[in-house]
Design a protein around this motif. Sequence first.
Motif, PDB file in Angstrom:
ATOM      1  N   VAL A   1      -2.514  11.055 -59.624  1.00 33.75           N
ATOM      2  CA  VAL A   1      -2.014  12.176 -58.932  1.00 33.75           C
ATOM      3  C   VAL A   1      -0.706  12.377 -58.570  1.00 33.75           C
ATOM      4  CG1 VAL A   1      -2.507  13.488 -56.737  1.00 33.75           C
ATOM      5  CG2 VAL A   1      -4.239  11.833 -57.617  1.00 33.75           C
ATOM      6  N   HIS A   2      -0.032  13.484 -59.046  1.00 34.90           N
ATOM      7  CA  HIS A   2       1.437  13.484 -58.675  1.00 34.90           C
ATOM      8  C   HIS A   2       1.816  14.824 -57.588  1.00 34.90           C
ATOM      9  CE1 HIS A   2       1.994  11.511 -62.393  1.00 34.90           C
ATOM     10  NE2 HIS A   2       0.801  12.148 -62.884  1.00 34.90           N
ATOM     11  N   PHE A   3       2.440  14.601 -56.618  1.00 35.28           N
ATOM     12  CA  PHE A   3       2.844  15.373 -55.748  1.00 35.28           C
ATOM     13  C   PHE A   3       4.221  15.820 -55.957  1.00 35.28           C
ATOM     14  CE2 PHE A   3       0.173  12.151 -53.869  1.00 35.28           C
ATOM     15  CZ  PHE A   3      -0.822  12.981 -52.950  1.00 35.28           C
ATOM     16  N   LEU A   4       4.164  17.394 -56.347  1.00 34.07           N
ATOM     17  CA  LEU A   4       5.606  18.100 -57.042  1.00 34.07           C
ATOM     18  C   LEU A   4       6.168  18.692 -55.683  1.00 34.07           C
ATOM     19  CD1 LEU A   4       3.890  17.306 -59.644  1.00 34.07           C
ATOM     20  CD2 LEU A   4       4.853  19.638 -60.186  1.00 34.07           C
ATOM     21  N   GLY A   5       5.602  18.745 -54.302  1.00 32.66           N
ATOM     22  CA  GLY A   5       6.342  19.435 -53.309  1.00 32.66           C
ATOM     23  C   GLY A   5       6.479  21.103 -53.535  1.00 32.66           C
TER      24      GLY A   5
ATOM     25  N   PRO B   1      -5.987  23.643 -43.382  1.00 38.42           N
ATOM     26  CA  PRO B   1      -7.312  23.697 -43.588  1.00 38.42           C
ATOM     27  C   PRO B   1      -8.240  24.579 -44.254  1.00 38.42           C
ATOM     28  CG  PRO B   1      -6.445  23.144 -41.006  1.00 38.42           C
ATOM     29  CD  PRO B   1      -5.328  23.712 -41.995  1.00 38.42           C
ATOM     30  N   VAL B   2      -7.803  25.728 -44.142  1.00 36.89           N
ATOM     31  CA  VAL B   2      -8.336  26.863 -45.015  1.00 36.89           C
ATOM     32  C   VAL B   2      -8.410  26.659 -46.510  1.00 36.89           C
ATOM     33  CG1 VAL B   2      -8.381  28.775 -43.329  1.00 36.89           C
ATOM     34  CG2 VAL B   2      -6.399  28.237 -45.080  1.00 36.89           C
ATOM     35  N   LYS B   3      -7.777  25.885 -46.800  1.00 40.57           N
ATOM     36  CA  LYS B   3      -7.334  25.505 -48.542  1.00 40.57           C
ATOM     37  C   LYS B   3      -8.606  24.492 -48.816  1.00 40.57           C
ATOM     38  CE  LYS B   3      -4.157  28.607 -48.833  1.00 40.57           C
ATOM     39  NZ  LYS B   3      -4.367  29.662 -49.423  1.00 40.57           N
ATOM     40  N   ARG B   4      -8.925  23.795 -47.943  1.00 40.47           N
ATOM     41  CA  ARG B   4     -10.170  22.829 -48.166  1.00 40.47           C
ATOM     42  C   ARG B   4      -9.631  21.444 -49.307  1.00 40.47           C
ATOM     43  NH1 ARG B   4     -15.488  23.463 -45.997  1.00 40.47           N
ATOM     44  NH2 ARG B   4     -16.191  21.888 -47.415  1.00 40.47           N
ATOM     45  N   THR B   5      -8.393  21.218 -48.945  1.00 40.66           N
ATOM     46  CA  THR B   5      -7.579  20.297 -50.059  1.00 40.66           C
ATOM     47  C   THR B   5      -8.666  19.044 -50.207  1.00 40.66           C
ATOM     48  OG1 THR B   5      -6.042  19.809 -48.290  1.00 40.66           O
ATOM     49  CG2 THR B   5      -5.504  21.358 -50.107  1.00 40.66           C
ATOM     50  N   CYS B   6      -9.105  18.631 -49.311  1.00 39.80           N
ATOM     51  CA  CYS B   6     -10.147  17.273 -49.384  1.00 39.80           C
ATOM     52  C   CYS B   6     -11.124  17.662 -50.489  1.00 39.80           C
ATOM     53  CB  CYS B   6     -10.880  17.169 -48.451  1.00 39.80           C
ATOM     54  SG  CYS B   6     -10.019  16.236 -46.987  1.00 39.80           S
ATOM     55  N   ASP B   7     -11.449  19.102 -50.703  1.00 36.77           N
ATOM     56  CA  ASP B   7     -12.340  19.327 -51.893  1.00 36.77           C
ATOM     57  C   ASP B   7     -11.633  19.221 -53.140  1.00 36.77           C
ATOM     58  OD1 ASP B   7     -14.394  19.828 -49.930  1.00 36.77           O
ATOM     59  OD2 ASP B   7     -14.611  21.849 -50.356  1.00 36.77           O
ATOM     60  N   VAL B   8     -10.479  19.613 -53.036  1.00 38.50           N
ATOM     61  CA  VAL B   8      -9.472  19.301 -54.200  1.00 38.50           C
ATOM     62  C   VAL B   8      -9.631  18.093 -55.068  1.00 38.50           C
ATOM     63  CG1 VAL B   8      -7.132  19.639 -55.280  1.00 38.50           C
ATOM     64  CG2 VAL B   8      -8.106  21.469 -53.701  1.00 38.50           C
ATOM     65  N   VAL B   9      -9.439  17.225 -53.959  1.00 37.59           N
ATOM     66  CA  VAL B   9      -9.272  15.894 -54.512  1.00 37.59           C
ATOM     67  C   VAL B   9     -10.886  15.244 -54.846  1.00 37.59           C
ATOM     68  CG1 VAL B   9      -8.967  13.419 -53.560  1.00 37.59           C
ATOM     69  CG2 VAL B   9      -7.393  15.355 -52.929  1.00 37.59           C
TER      70      VAL B   9
ATOM     71  N   ILE C   1      -4.487  14.058 -47.215  1.00 39.65           N
ATOM     72  CA  ILE C   1      -4.779  14.099 -48.835  1.00 39.65           C
ATOM     73  C   ILE C   1      -4.002  12.840 -49.495  1.00 39.65           C
ATOM     74  CG2 ILE C   1      -4.219  15.300 -50.854  1.00 39.65           C
ATOM     75  CD1 ILE C   1      -6.265  16.418 -48.850  1.00 39.65           C
ATOM     76  N   GLN C   2      -2.776  12.477 -48.886  1.00 43.19           N
ATOM     77  CA  GLN C   2      -2.181  11.262 -49.714  1.00 43.19           C
ATOM     78  C   GLN C   2      -3.252  10.229 -49.322  1.00 43.19           C
ATOM     79  OE1 GLN C   2       1.491  12.360 -47.836  1.00 43.19           O
ATOM     80  NE2 GLN C   2       2.413  13.147 -49.716  1.00 43.19           N
ATOM     81  N   SER C   3      -3.520  10.033 -48.017  1.00 47.05           N
ATOM     82  CA  SER C   3      -4.078   8.799 -47.713  1.00 47.05           C
ATOM     83  C   SER C   3      -5.684   8.683 -48.286  1.00 47.05           C
ATOM     84  CB  SER C   3      -4.799   8.634 -46.079  1.00 47.05           C
ATOM     85  OG  SER C   3      -3.425   8.920 -45.519  1.00 47.05           O
ATOM     86  N   LYS C   4      -6.091   9.900 -48.212  1.00 42.99           N
ATOM     87  CA  LYS C   4      -7.479  10.026 -49.305  1.00 42.99           C
ATOM     88  C   LYS C   4      -7.513   9.558 -50.677  1.00 42.99           C
ATOM     89  CE  LYS C   4     -10.961  13.513 -50.326  1.00 42.99           C
ATOM     90  NZ  LYS C   4     -12.358  12.871 -49.667  1.00 42.99           N
ATOM     91  N   ILE C   5      -6.337   9.974 -51.278  1.00 44.32           N
ATOM     92  CA  ILE C   5      -6.074   9.647 -52.737  1.00 44.32           C
ATOM     93  C   ILE C   5      -5.741   8.334 -52.878  1.00 44.32           C
ATOM     94  CG2 ILE C   5      -4.347  10.012 -54.515  1.00 44.32           C
ATOM     95  CD1 ILE C   5      -4.512  12.959 -53.528  1.00 44.32           C
ATOM     96  N   GLU C   6      -4.988   7.616 -51.820  1.00 42.13           N
ATOM     97  CA  GLU C   6      -4.643   6.047 -51.960  1.00 42.13           C
ATOM     98  C   GLU C   6      -6.078   5.260 -51.829  1.00 42.13           C
ATOM     99  OE1 GLU C   6      -1.192   5.730 -49.842  1.00 42.13           O
ATOM    100  OE2 GLU C   6      -1.774   3.375 -49.621  1.00 42.13           O
TER     101      GLU C   6
END
Length: 386
Positions: free
Chosen positions: A257-261, A210-218, A244-249
């Motif tokens: 968007v590419h998920f590289l793991g 959560p501290v990374k705010r990945t929703c903001d990234v998207v 994040i995956q659901s949000k992107i969809e």
Amino acid sequence: MTRPLRIGITCYPSLGGSGVVATELGKLLAEKGHEIHFITHSMPFRLGKFHRNIFYHEVEVSDYYVFRYPPYDLSLASKMHQVAKLQQLDLLHVHYAVPHAICALLAKQMSGNKLKVVTTLHGTDITVLAQDETLKNIIRLGIQSSDAVTAVSRDLIRETRELLEIEEPIELTYNFVDKRIYYPREVSDLRLDFAEPHEKILMHISNFRPVKRTCDVVDVFAKVHERLPARLLLVGEGPDLPKIQSKIEAMGLSRKVHFLGKQDDVAEVLSLADLMLLPSEKESFGLVALEAMACGVPTIGSIAGGIPELVKSGETGFLSPIGNTDEMAANAVRLLSDEALYAQFREACLHRARTAFCNDLITAQYEQIYYNVLGIPARIAVPACD
Ligand code: GMT
């Protein structure tokens, strides 16, 4: 000529920037002739192949049936003491205060207080854990009992003082990158796997907490994508990834968007990017922004923690208030649409990473701290970083 040291290093070996910094520091110290003993629960993931002067001691935890919670901390302290005695260590350098500083204190007491302890604070060991009343006093004890304490940004020093109300000196030792590993790689072929030649690549690398705010990234990416052709590459894994995956969809951006793991060769991956996104809520330093900078990639990020000490807003990236994704997107578009401005930022990134955060400089700072706590007169020469 000062004598080489025997140093025990403890860190979280399998995740995070603190483990990366501890491991890279150990490798650099070993190259300079010091004997390095990693005392960790598994092999540090960045250690890789065999290295001269580096040894690994695995901490094994007793799982005796009476233990509901097997006491890792006691096993670590015991192992630290055992290795210190057998290998005649001069000091222990522990990364991340919890529980490592306290384990080192126990090992020091077991050694009759001869062993010196250096503790490096990395971030959430203070900014999150020191807010927890059940841990606060023991973290303070770990810090106050260390022979030297370092922190990876001025902001972290300030926050440590504020949260723990301590006066003891805390030295600033910024994180660093090894310039032999982090430089812009030739990846033009690989880039075509992810983006058309006219598309820009935005990247985010983290543990998706959560501290990374990945929703903001998207959100930043979506706003950029409305204004210019772009792709988003997400690197790493963590608890917020499914969200994040659901949000992107839901936003209809899946094809962009590419998920590289998780990736090992971060420098290669970073070289694919035009911009790094780091909109964190808390970030004591932001090692990934430094790694990006060393590969010539500017950062669009938040004014949080130590990020402004690393990213010079208007020179090596742009910083905005936490959560202001409109401003972040506008800055990203400005930088990506102006070739001359982008080239200027890229040059500034390469220069800043190689000078202010150069591995030789920071390694020398740590060595000086070690000799100081041991009372060995030494003046470590700092090589010119260019
Ligand atoms: O707590 C974490 O986020 C993990 C921790 C780590 O072990 O990597 O990250 C912290 O230390 C890094 C290395 O010094 C810093 O680059 C990160 O900014 C810091 N994380 C936070 O402050 C959130």
